[in-house]
Design a protein around this motif. Structure first.
Motif, PDB file in Angstrom:
ATOM      1  N   ASN A 139     -27.310 -22.081 -39.108  1.00 23.28           N
ATOM      2  CA  ASN A 139     -28.703 -23.070 -40.584  1.00 23.28           C
ATOM      3  C   ASN A 139     -28.024 -24.275 -40.890  1.00 23.28           C
ATOM      4  OD1 ASN A 139     -30.244 -20.360 -39.701  1.00 23.28           O
ATOM      5  ND2 ASN A 139     -29.210 -19.250 -41.394  1.00 23.28           N
ATOM      6  N   ASN A 140     -26.531 -23.576 -41.701  1.00 23.57           N
ATOM      7  CA  ASN A 140     -26.466 -25.241 -42.485  1.00 23.57           C
ATOM      8  C   ASN A 140     -26.424 -25.939 -41.145  1.00 23.57           C
ATOM      9  OD1 ASN A 140     -25.640 -23.946 -44.711  1.00 23.57           O
ATOM     10  ND2 ASN A 140     -23.662 -23.777 -44.124  1.00 23.57           N
ATOM     11  N   THR A 141     -25.503 -26.184 -39.955  1.00 22.27           N
ATOM     12  CA  THR A 141     -25.358 -27.179 -39.325  1.00 22.27           C
ATOM     13  C   THR A 141     -26.691 -27.306 -38.625  1.00 22.27           C
ATOM     14  OG1 THR A 141     -23.402 -25.873 -37.838  1.00 22.27           O
ATOM     15  CG2 THR A 141     -24.485 -27.821 -36.622  1.00 22.27           C
ATOM     16  N   THR A 142     -27.636 -26.992 -39.103  1.00 22.99           N
ATOM     17  CA  THR A 142     -29.092 -26.707 -37.762  1.00 22.99           C
ATOM     18  C   THR A 142     -29.860 -27.996 -39.437  1.00 22.99           C
ATOM     19  OG1 THR A 142     -29.749 -24.366 -37.085  1.00 22.99           O
ATOM     20  CG2 THR A 142     -31.436 -25.894 -38.009  1.00 22.99           C
ATOM     21  N   ASP A 143     -30.244 -27.063 -40.591  1.00 26.35           N
ATOM     22  CA  ASP A 143     -29.973 -28.644 -42.136  1.00 26.35           C
ATOM     23  C   ASP A 143     -29.410 -29.730 -41.634  1.00 26.35           C
ATOM     24  OD1 ASP A 143     -31.549 -25.446 -42.575  1.00 26.35           O
ATOM     25  OD2 ASP A 143     -30.346 -25.491 -43.806  1.00 26.35           O
ATOM     26  N   HIS A 144     -28.221 -29.568 -41.318  1.00 21.76           N
ATOM     27  CA  HIS A 144     -27.593 -31.182 -41.222  1.00 21.76           C
ATOM     28  C   HIS A 144     -28.255 -31.688 -40.438  1.00 21.76           C
ATOM     29  CE1 HIS A 144     -23.264 -29.416 -43.666  1.00 21.76           C
ATOM     30  NE2 HIS A 144     -24.782 -29.653 -43.541  1.00 21.76           N
ATOM     31  N   ALA A 145     -28.146 -31.187 -38.826  1.00 19.43           N
ATOM     32  CA  ALA A 145     -28.980 -31.261 -38.021  1.00 19.43           C
ATOM     33  C   ALA A 145     -30.637 -33.022 -37.771  1.00 19.43           C
ATOM     34  CB  ALA A 145     -29.052 -30.997 -36.837  1.00 19.43           C
ATOM     35  N   PHE A 146     -30.876 -31.793 -39.147  1.00 23.56           N
ATOM     36  CA  PHE A 146     -32.565 -32.321 -39.074  1.00 23.56           C
ATOM     37  C   PHE A 146     -32.138 -33.038 -39.962  1.00 23.56           C
ATOM     38  CE2 PHE A 146     -35.828 -31.818 -42.344  1.00 23.56           C
ATOM     39  CZ  PHE A 146     -37.304 -31.836 -40.923  1.00 23.56           C
ATOM     40  N   ALA A 147     -31.084 -33.588 -40.932  1.00 18.81           N
ATOM     41  CA  ALA A 147     -31.354 -34.510 -41.794  1.00 18.81           C
ATOM     42  C   ALA A 147     -30.973 -35.408 -40.951  1.00 18.81           C
ATOM     43  CB  ALA A 147     -30.644 -34.153 -43.089  1.00 18.81           C
ATOM     44  N   TYR A 148     -29.437 -35.517 -40.766  1.00 19.08           N
ATOM     45  CA  TYR A 148     -29.180 -36.352 -39.713  1.00 19.08           C
ATOM     46  C   TYR A 148     -30.106 -37.075 -38.389  1.00 19.08           C
ATOM     47  CZ  TYR A 148     -24.295 -35.639 -41.444  1.00 19.08           C
ATOM     48  OH  TYR A 148     -23.409 -35.660 -42.452  1.00 19.08           O
ATOM     49  N   ILE A 149     -31.007 -36.266 -37.884  1.00 17.22           N
ATOM     50  CA  ILE A 149     -32.169 -37.115 -36.874  1.00 17.22           C
ATOM     51  C   ILE A 149     -32.935 -37.745 -37.759  1.00 17.22           C
ATOM     52  CG2 ILE A 149     -33.617 -35.926 -35.447  1.00 17.22           C
ATOM     53  CD1 ILE A 149     -31.767 -33.905 -34.393  1.00 17.22           C
ATOM     54  N   SER A 150     -33.239 -36.597 -39.150  1.00 19.56           N
ATOM     55  CA  SER A 150     -34.866 -37.194 -39.430  1.00 19.56           C
ATOM     56  C   SER A 150     -33.635 -39.137 -39.742  1.00 19.56           C
ATOM     57  CB  SER A 150     -35.103 -36.719 -41.199  1.00 19.56           C
ATOM     58  OG  SER A 150     -35.654 -35.311 -40.203  1.00 19.56           O
ATOM     59  N   VAL A 151     -33.203 -39.012 -40.370  1.00 18.70           N
ATOM     60  CA  VAL A 151     -32.628 -40.621 -41.294  1.00 18.70           C
ATOM     61  C   VAL A 151     -32.336 -41.787 -40.290  1.00 18.70           C
ATOM     62  CG1 VAL A 151     -30.360 -41.657 -42.448  1.00 18.70           C
ATOM     63  CG2 VAL A 151     -31.471 -39.542 -42.673  1.00 18.70           C
ATOM     64  N   VAL A 152     -31.553 -40.816 -38.348  1.00 18.57           N
ATOM     65  CA  VAL A 152     -31.534 -41.461 -37.753  1.00 18.57           C
ATOM     66  C   VAL A 152     -32.765 -42.144 -37.483  1.00 18.57           C
ATOM     67  CG1 VAL A 152     -30.688 -41.755 -35.618  1.00 18.57           C
ATOM     68  CG2 VAL A 152     -29.325 -40.785 -37.558  1.00 18.57           C
ATOM     69  N   ALA A 153     -34.491 -40.997 -36.782  1.00 12.38           N
ATOM     70  CA  ALA A 153     -35.362 -41.580 -36.573  1.00 12.38           C
ATOM     71  C   ALA A 153     -35.585 -42.207 -37.419  1.00 12.38           C
ATOM     72  CB  ALA A 153     -36.003 -40.062 -36.221  1.00 12.38           C
ATOM     73  N   THR A 154     -35.756 -42.140 -38.941  1.00 18.18           N
ATOM     74  CA  THR A 154     -36.893 -43.170 -39.674  1.00 18.18           C
ATOM     75  C   THR A 154     -35.945 -44.845 -39.822  1.00 18.18           C
ATOM     76  OG1 THR A 154     -36.938 -41.207 -40.884  1.00 18.18           O
ATOM     77  CG2 THR A 154     -37.451 -43.556 -42.573  1.00 18.18           C
ATOM     78  N   LEU A 155     -34.687 -44.272 -39.410  1.00 14.42           N
ATOM     79  CA  LEU A 155     -33.953 -45.832 -39.467  1.00 14.42           C
ATOM     80  C   LEU A 155     -34.779 -46.137 -37.826  1.00 14.42           C
ATOM     81  CD1 LEU A 155     -30.712 -45.195 -40.338  1.00 14.42           C
ATOM     82  CD2 LEU A 155     -32.422 -46.721 -41.801  1.00 14.42           C
ATOM     83  N   VAL A 156     -34.878 -45.606 -36.492  1.00 17.23           N
ATOM     84  CA  VAL A 156     -34.629 -46.518 -35.423  1.00 17.23           C
ATOM     85  C   VAL A 156     -36.043 -46.534 -35.890  1.00 17.23           C
ATOM     86  CG1 VAL A 156     -35.442 -45.959 -33.246  1.00 17.23           C
ATOM     87  CG2 VAL A 156     -32.710 -45.140 -34.406  1.00 17.23           C
ATOM     88  N   LEU A 157     -37.162 -45.667 -35.742  1.00 16.46           N
ATOM     89  CA  LEU A 157     -38.880 -46.307 -36.490  1.00 16.46           C
ATOM     90  C   LEU A 157     -38.741 -47.294 -36.765  1.00 16.46           C
ATOM     91  CD1 LEU A 157     -40.354 -42.453 -36.547  1.00 16.46           C
ATOM     92  CD2 LEU A 157     -40.600 -44.390 -34.466  1.00 16.46           C
ATOM     93  N   MET A 158     -38.249 -47.258 -38.363  1.00 12.81           N
ATOM     94  CA  MET A 158     -38.373 -48.267 -38.879  1.00 12.81           C
ATOM     95  C   MET A 158     -38.357 -50.307 -38.736  1.00 12.81           C
ATOM     96  SD  MET A 158     -37.400 -47.273 -42.712  1.00 12.81           S
ATOM     97  CE  MET A 158     -37.722 -48.412 -43.508  1.00 12.81           C
ATOM     98  N   ILE A 159     -37.033 -50.175 -37.320  1.00 13.55           N
ATOM     99  CA  ILE A 159     -36.141 -50.782 -36.943  1.00 13.55           C
ATOM    100  C   ILE A 159     -37.390 -51.279 -35.880  1.00 13.55           C
ATOM    101  CG2 ILE A 159     -33.974 -51.931 -35.185  1.00 13.55           C
ATOM    102  CD1 ILE A 159     -32.245 -50.046 -37.736  1.00 13.55           C
TER     103      ILE A 159
END
Length: 566
Positions: A139-159
């Motif tokens: 569960n912790n790995t999933t939460d970390h994955a969601f957070a990292y993927i969200s941050v990366v996706a947000t940054l990529v979308l903004m860029i």
């Protein structure tokens, strides 16, 4: 370093690809971690639980089938011994092995079975605790994955969004500037320049464009004075024309108009030149008549107390596949005055000659009267010849008078409601004797449902009489003439058809012209058919002829939309 447009597009595409790969890599990394954690739980713990539950089941079935239960228990125990993954699980499994050995020797020992059951519960509890712990880690790995993927996706979308907003301008911005510049040049604004200062292809294109605009501005300034001079000279030539003239291009724009026609139209040059035909038509009835009416008849224009006559001539001008036209008005006032004088002279002479000819006819009638004395055969022939000559002269004078009245506009029509059969009957009565002398039969072909027409019965009978007289004259002895009156749509058509020698086509189109005589024809003045045409045109009718050489002629006239039902 010069970065051309191609490289910019390539770099932009590579940048977007890298962003896509980064996002995909992060997603794949965490998906693999979550997948491995799930597989580890299944492989390490759930299998141990299954083995322990299997051994519990075999303990419960010892009393039923001891050998089989012991064998299955031992199989599950061996599998568990090869799947030790958690701390403390090995000690419990070893203890379980010793207890199982005692069980095989003395299976009914309740204390031993209870000890085996406790060891199995201990192994199950160890694996359950491990599963819970690994679940928390997953569960912790999933939460970390969601957070990292969200941050990366947000940054990529903004860029990517910022990139998409700004990168197209690298290509479209210069293109729009160049398009605007081309539009300005097309509209004649040669002072316009394109402000692109980059060193790529667009900058080179802008430099070439600005050089072109500079050259065009130079040539325009150089040729402007020549164009103005040529324009002034062309206007001087046009205004020097004595005949009123006006030029219209293919788009119905008025190109020029000289002073003469401006005076006739009573308009200024600003009101005409450069305007459309429809705009000028609304300002001048004379101009509307010039552009709409295609008749070749003279045009009368009143200038003060004097009438001026013009003949319209339309000159088509073809240049580079475009058709323009020039309307020229030829002043024929002097010819019209001469023609009026000629008409007046002919009318006067004809009228004056009728009196002595009528007197001569009266004298000839007295000579034929036996009360004045008997004449010899030779004298009677001479009298008859003189009477025939007088008759021909009277006919010629009558035609000349009719023609002069038509030309002078003094011919008056007596329009009334008349039935076509009445006109036919009156005409046949006049020519019956001539037809009988040549044994010519006259056949009628008249529709029964004809209504009344509005016409001058006397003039119409004169036209039909002329047709019949000519048909009798050129028909062979014992021939046939057909008089037809038919209705076609809203038209009533009269026709006279004979079986004479016919008229060749190149002569047929001239038979209604004045003084025209078909070669080989005898007698006549060439005025009869011309007067027929004038009579029909005065009644707004049509007249024409058809012929086949060797088979006869058919002369026809019609009244267009002039009748109503009886």
């Amino acid at each position: 370093m010069i970065v051309n447009v191609k490289n910019r597009i390539w770099l932009g595409t590579v940048f977007l690809f890298v962003m896509l790969c980064l996002t995909g890599g992060v997603c794949i990394y965490y998906l693999v971690r979550i997948s491995n954690d799930s597989k580890g739980i299944l492989r390490e713990n759930y299998e141990s639980l299954e083995y322990c539950h299997g051994m519990h089941k075999q303990l419960d079935s010892l009393t039923v089938n001891y050998p089989a239960s012991i064998k299955k228990f031992e199989n599950d125990l061996e599998l568990q011994e090869h799947n030790i993954t958690e701390p403390g699980e090995r000690q419990s499994t070893s203890a379980l092995r010793k207890l199982f050995s005692n069980l095989k020797n003395k299976y009914s020992d309740a204390e031993n079975i209870k000890a085996i059951d406790l060891q199995l519960e201990n192994i199950i509890q160890l694996n359950m605790n491990a599963i819970h712990k690994k679940k928390q880690e997953a569960n912790n790995t999933t939460d970390h994955a969601f957070a990292y993927i969200s941050v990366v996706a947000t940054l990529v979308l903004m860029i990517a969004f910022i990139f998409l907003l700004n990168f197209p301008a690298v290509v479209t911005g210069p293109i729009m500037q160049l398009t605007d510049g081309i539009t300005e040049i097309a509209n004649g604004n040669y002072t316009h320049r394109v402000a692109i200062f980059t060193r790529n292809e667009f900058g080179q294109l802008a430099t070439a464009f600005n050089k072109m605009a500079e050259r065009l501005e130079y040539f325009e300034g150089r040729n402007l004075s020549k164009l103005l001079f040529e324009k002034s000279r062309a206007e001087a030539v046009i205004n020097s024309l004595k005949d009123p003239s006006i030029g219209i291009d293919k788009s119905n724009i008025i190109l020029f108009a000289n002073y003469q026609i401006l005076n006739l139209l009573n308009l200024n040059v600003q009101d005409v030149v450069g305007k459309t035909v429809d705009e000028v038509r609304a300002k001048s009835n004379l101009f509307a008549y010039l552009v709409q009416n295609e008749s070749s008849l003279p045009i009368k224009v009143q200038a003060g107390t004097k009438n001026i006559y013009f003949l319209k001539e339309v000159i088509d001008v073809s240049q580079d596949g475009n058709n323009s036209k020039v309307i020229v008005l030829k002043n024929i006032t002097s010819f019209k005055e001469l023609d009026a004088a000629k008409t007046h002279f002919i009318a006067t002479i004809s009228h004056e000659l009728k009196t002595p000819i009528a007197s001569s006819d009266f004298s000839l009638s007295l000579l034929e009267d036996v009360r004045t004395g008997n004449l010899s055969v030779e004298q009677m022939k001479l009298v008859e010849n003189v009477k025939e000559d007088n008759g021909r002269m009277l006919k010629i004078l009558s035609e000349l008078l009719d023609m002069s009245q038509v030309e002078a506009g003094s011919m008056r029509l007596n329009i009334q409601d008349v039935h076509p059969i009445m006109i036919v009957d009156a005409t046949m009565e006049a020519v019956r004797r001539n037809a009988a002398e040549k044994q010519i039969a006259i056949q009628l072909d008249i529709d029964d449902s004809l209504g009344l027409i509005k016409a001058d019965a006397e003039k119409t009978s004169w036209v039909l009489n002329n047709f019949l007289t000519n048909a009798i004259k050129y028909s062979p002895r014992g021939g046939l003439i057909v008089i037809g009156v038919t209705q076609q749509g809203r038209d009533i058509i009269f026709s006279v058809t004979d079986r004479g020698p016919g008229i060749e086509s190149h002569h047929l189109q001239h038979v209604f012209e004045r003084y025209y005589k078909v070669p080989g024809s005898t007698g006549g003045t060439g005025l009869g058919l011309a007067i027929c045409k004038d009579f029909m045109e005065m009644q707004q009718g049509k007249i024409w002829a058809e012929s086949v050489v060797g088979k006869g002629c058919s002369f026809r006239f019609s009244f267009n939309n002039r009748y109503f039902q009886a």
